[in-house]
Design a protein around this motif. Structure first.
Motif, PDB file in Angstrom:
ATOM      1  N   ASN A  15       0.800  -1.230   0.000  1.00 57.34           N
ATOM      2  CA  ASN A  15       0.000   0.000   0.000  1.00 57.34           C
ATOM      3  C   ASN A  15       0.832   1.279   0.000  1.00 57.34           C
ATOM      4  N   LYS A  16       2.142   1.155  -0.194  1.00 62.61           N
ATOM      5  CA  LYS A  16       2.955   2.372  -0.325  1.00 62.61           C
ATOM      6  C   LYS A  16       2.700   3.044  -1.677  1.00 62.61           C
ATOM      7  N   ASN A  17       2.101   2.263  -2.614  1.00 61.59           N
ATOM      8  CA  ASN A  17       1.738   2.798  -3.915  1.00 61.59           C
ATOM      9  C   ASN A  17       0.231   2.727  -4.127  1.00 61.59           C
ATOM     10  N   ARG A  18      -0.253   3.459  -5.136  1.00 59.20           N
ATOM     11  CA  ARG A  18      -1.664   3.364  -5.542  1.00 59.20           C
ATOM     12  C   ARG A  18      -1.849   2.022  -6.229  1.00 59.20           C
ATOM     13  N   ARG A  19      -2.924   1.322  -5.883  1.00 55.09           N
ATOM     14  CA  ARG A  19      -3.043  -0.078  -6.298  1.00 55.09           C
ATOM     15  C   ARG A  19      -4.193  -0.307  -7.276  1.00 55.09           C
ATOM     16  N   GLY A  20      -3.996  -1.333  -8.124  1.00 56.04           N
ATOM     17  CA  GLY A  20      -5.043  -1.688  -9.072  1.00 56.04           C
ATOM     18  C   GLY A  20      -4.805  -3.071  -9.652  1.00 56.04           C
ATOM     19  N   VAL A  21      -5.744  -3.482 -10.507  1.00 56.71           N
ATOM     20  CA  VAL A  21      -5.656  -4.785 -11.179  1.00 56.71           C
ATOM     21  C   VAL A  21      -5.908  -4.594 -12.667  1.00 56.71           C
ATOM     22  N   PHE A  22      -5.078  -5.258 -13.476  1.00 51.10           N
ATOM     23  CA  PHE A  22      -5.195  -5.244 -14.942  1.00 51.10           C
ATOM     24  C   PHE A  22      -5.150  -6.701 -15.385  1.00 51.10           C
ATOM     25  N   TYR A  23      -6.323  -7.352 -15.410  1.00 56.09           N
ATOM     26  CA  TYR A  23      -6.387  -8.806 -15.598  1.00 56.09           C
ATOM     27  C   TYR A  23      -6.941  -9.173 -16.972  1.00 56.09           C
ATOM     28  N   PRO A  24      -6.075  -9.602 -17.898  1.00 56.77           N
ATOM     29  CA  PRO A  24      -6.554 -10.093 -19.192  1.00 56.77           C
ATOM     30  C   PRO A  24      -7.003 -11.556 -19.059  1.00 56.77           C
ATOM     31  N   LEU A  25      -8.280 -11.802 -19.300  1.00 57.00           N
ATOM     32  CA  LEU A  25      -8.824 -13.139 -19.093  1.00 57.00           C
ATOM     33  C   LEU A  25      -8.654 -13.950 -20.379  1.00 57.00           C
ATOM     34  N   GLN A  26      -7.551 -14.671 -20.436  1.00 59.81           N
ATOM     35  CA  GLN A  26      -7.250 -15.501 -21.598  1.00 59.81           C
ATOM     36  C   GLN A  26      -6.168 -16.509 -21.213  1.00 59.81           C
ATOM     37  N   THR A  27      -6.086 -17.587 -21.967  1.00 59.68           N
ATOM     38  CA  THR A  27      -4.995 -18.537 -21.793  1.00 59.68           C
ATOM     39  C   THR A  27      -3.850 -18.116 -22.711  1.00 59.68           C
ATOM     40  N   PHE A  28      -2.664 -17.989 -22.151  1.00 60.34           N
ATOM     41  CA  PHE A  28      -1.512 -17.497 -22.918  1.00 60.34           C
ATOM     42  C   PHE A  28      -0.438 -18.572 -23.034  1.00 60.34           C
ATOM     43  N   SER A  29       0.039 -18.766 -24.249  1.00 61.34           N
ATOM     44  CA  SER A  29       1.186 -19.636 -24.510  1.00 61.34           C
ATOM     45  C   SER A  29       2.205 -18.810 -25.295  1.00 61.34           C
ATOM     46  N   LYS A  30       3.465 -18.985 -24.968  1.00 63.57           N
ATOM     47  CA  LYS A  30       4.505 -18.140 -25.560  1.00 63.57           C
ATOM     48  C   LYS A  30       4.556 -18.240 -27.077  1.00 63.57           C
ATOM     49  N   ASN A  31       4.329 -19.402 -27.620  1.00 65.98           N
ATOM     50  CA  ASN A  31       4.498 -19.598 -29.059  1.00 65.98           C
ATOM     51  C   ASN A  31       3.194 -19.517 -29.839  1.00 65.98           C
ATOM     52  N   LYS A  32       2.127 -19.014 -29.191  1.00 68.18           N
ATOM     53  CA  LYS A  32       0.831 -18.900 -29.855  1.00 68.18           C
ATOM     54  C   LYS A  32       0.396 -17.439 -29.852  1.00 68.18           C
ATOM     55  N   ASP A  33       0.377 -16.813 -31.043  1.00 75.51           N
ATOM     56  CA  ASP A  33      -0.046 -15.420 -31.141  1.00 75.51           C
ATOM     57  C   ASP A  33      -1.532 -15.294 -30.841  1.00 75.51           C
ATOM     58  N   ILE A  34      -1.916 -14.169 -30.252  1.00 73.82           N
ATOM     59  CA  ILE A  34      -3.301 -13.936 -29.851  1.00 73.82           C
ATOM     60  C   ILE A  34      -3.737 -12.551 -30.307  1.00 73.82           C
ATOM     61  N   ASP A  35      -4.989 -12.445 -30.741  1.00 76.35           N
ATOM     62  CA  ASP A  35      -5.576 -11.163 -31.091  1.00 76.35           C
ATOM     63  C   ASP A  35      -6.074 -10.506 -29.809  1.00 76.35           C
ATOM     64  N   PHE A  36      -5.323  -9.539 -29.309  1.00 76.39           N
ATOM     65  CA  PHE A  36      -5.653  -8.926 -28.017  1.00 76.39           C
ATOM     66  C   PHE A  36      -6.944  -8.115 -28.080  1.00 76.39           C
ATOM     67  N   SER A  37      -7.364  -7.718 -29.275  1.00 77.05           N
ATOM     68  CA  SER A  37      -8.548  -6.863 -29.379  1.00 77.05           C
ATOM     69  C   SER A  37      -9.818  -7.542 -28.893  1.00 77.05           C
ATOM     70  N   VAL A  38      -9.826  -8.870 -28.845  1.00 84.08           N
ATOM     71  CA  VAL A  38     -11.033  -9.591 -28.406  1.00 84.08           C
ATOM     72  C   VAL A  38     -10.891 -10.151 -26.993  1.00 84.08           C
ATOM     73  N   ILE A  39      -9.759  -9.924 -26.353  1.00 85.39           N
ATOM     74  CA  ILE A  39      -9.536 -10.456 -25.009  1.00 85.39           C
ATOM     75  C   ILE A  39     -10.194  -9.560 -23.965  1.00 85.39           C
ATOM     76  N   PRO A  40     -11.051 -10.115 -23.098  1.00 86.07           N
ATOM     77  CA  PRO A  40     -11.622  -9.304 -22.026  1.00 86.07           C
ATOM     78  C   PRO A  40     -10.531  -8.896 -21.036  1.00 86.07           C
TER      79      PRO A  40
END
Length: 253
Positions: free
Chosen positions: A98-123
């Motif tokens: 809490n020494k900093n202002r806090r928040g959450v930035f949670y992209p709900l998707q399954t991520f694999s390093k070698n699989k490209d993803i279209d971020f525009s449709v990721i919640p």
């Protein structure tokens, strides 16, 4: 332009680097990685640091590390009153120091390093302690995604549990299906159109209405035949539990 520093080098961090690099609304100031070479193919090498003391000023610091590491990383940040968020589906906003202002930035998707993803449709699910910080997160999220939602910590926990059922558990069932096919010299490719159609149906139907199969029909003879066929006790137990759950429409057994 919003200046961002990413902390982490795993799947989520790597996909965020790719997405933010394409955005005209944000600038990646730095990325923290204990092993610089891990990210050298994604971003200029001189922007990668491995010492917290080398972190420059930014508008937003995104911690994209394992849940177990969030608290320690946030405690080690050498500054105060900056906007710091994590990307976890389960960790509370209060996991952050809490020494900093806090928040959450949670992209709900399954991520694999070698699989490209279209971020525009990721919640992307957002949470912040005040309206000003939420607006910053909202602007950043909307620069890479068309699906941005305000979600509090309890709602996010529920989403993450639901995601485990529809993603991780479902994928494990794919693995079991492939094992059964492989054991009988049948190509798993034959099942892929069925998998695709099952996923497509829930775009227009509620899952309960899309349900088919012997459990839904109470086809006891087929169920018994399947159980008799399965000689792997783990597979047999999973079959029984899922059959009972379908027959009870998801109610407590």
């Amino acid at each position: 332009m919003i200046r961002i520093t990413l902390i982490g080098s795993g799947n989520v961090a790597q996909h965020l680097i790719k997405a933010f690099s394409k955005s005209e609304a944000v600038e990646i100031v730095q990325v923290f990685s204990r092993k610089k070479e891990t990210l050298s193919s994604l971003i200029d090498y001189d922007k990668i640091v491995n010492d917290f003391e080398d972190l420059k000023e930014a508008d937003l610091y995104i911690i994209a590390v394992s849940d177990n590491g969030i608290a320690e990383v946030s405690q080690n940040l050498p500054f105060n009153n900056q906007l710091v968020v994590h990307t976890s589906g389960t960790a509370s906003l209060n996991t952050l120091d809490n020494k900093n202002r806090r928040g959450v930035f949670y992209p709900l998707q399954t991520f694999s390093k070698n699989k490209d993803i279209d971020f525009s449709v990721i919640p992307i699910c957002l949470e912040a302690e005040n309206t000003f910080d939420f607006r910053i997160l909202d602007t950043v999220a909307k620069s890479i995604s068309n699906a941005v939602f305000p979600i509090n910590s309890e709602q996010r926990k529920a989403l993450h549990v639901a995601a485990v059922f529809v993603n991780n558990f479902t994928n494990h069932l794919y693995q079991i299906g492939q094992e059964i096919c492989d054991a009988n010299q049948v190509s798993f490719e034959i099942l892929k159109p069925l998998i695709q159609e099952t996923a497509e149906k829930i775009k227009t139907l509620d899952p309960i209405d899309a349900q088919t199969g012997p459990a839904k029909r109470n086809d006891s003879s087929t169920i018994e035949a399947h159980l008799e066929y399965l000689n792997n006790e783990n597979q047999k137990n999973i079959y029984k539990i899922l059959t009972q759950s379908i027959q009870h429409n998801g109610k407590k057994l």
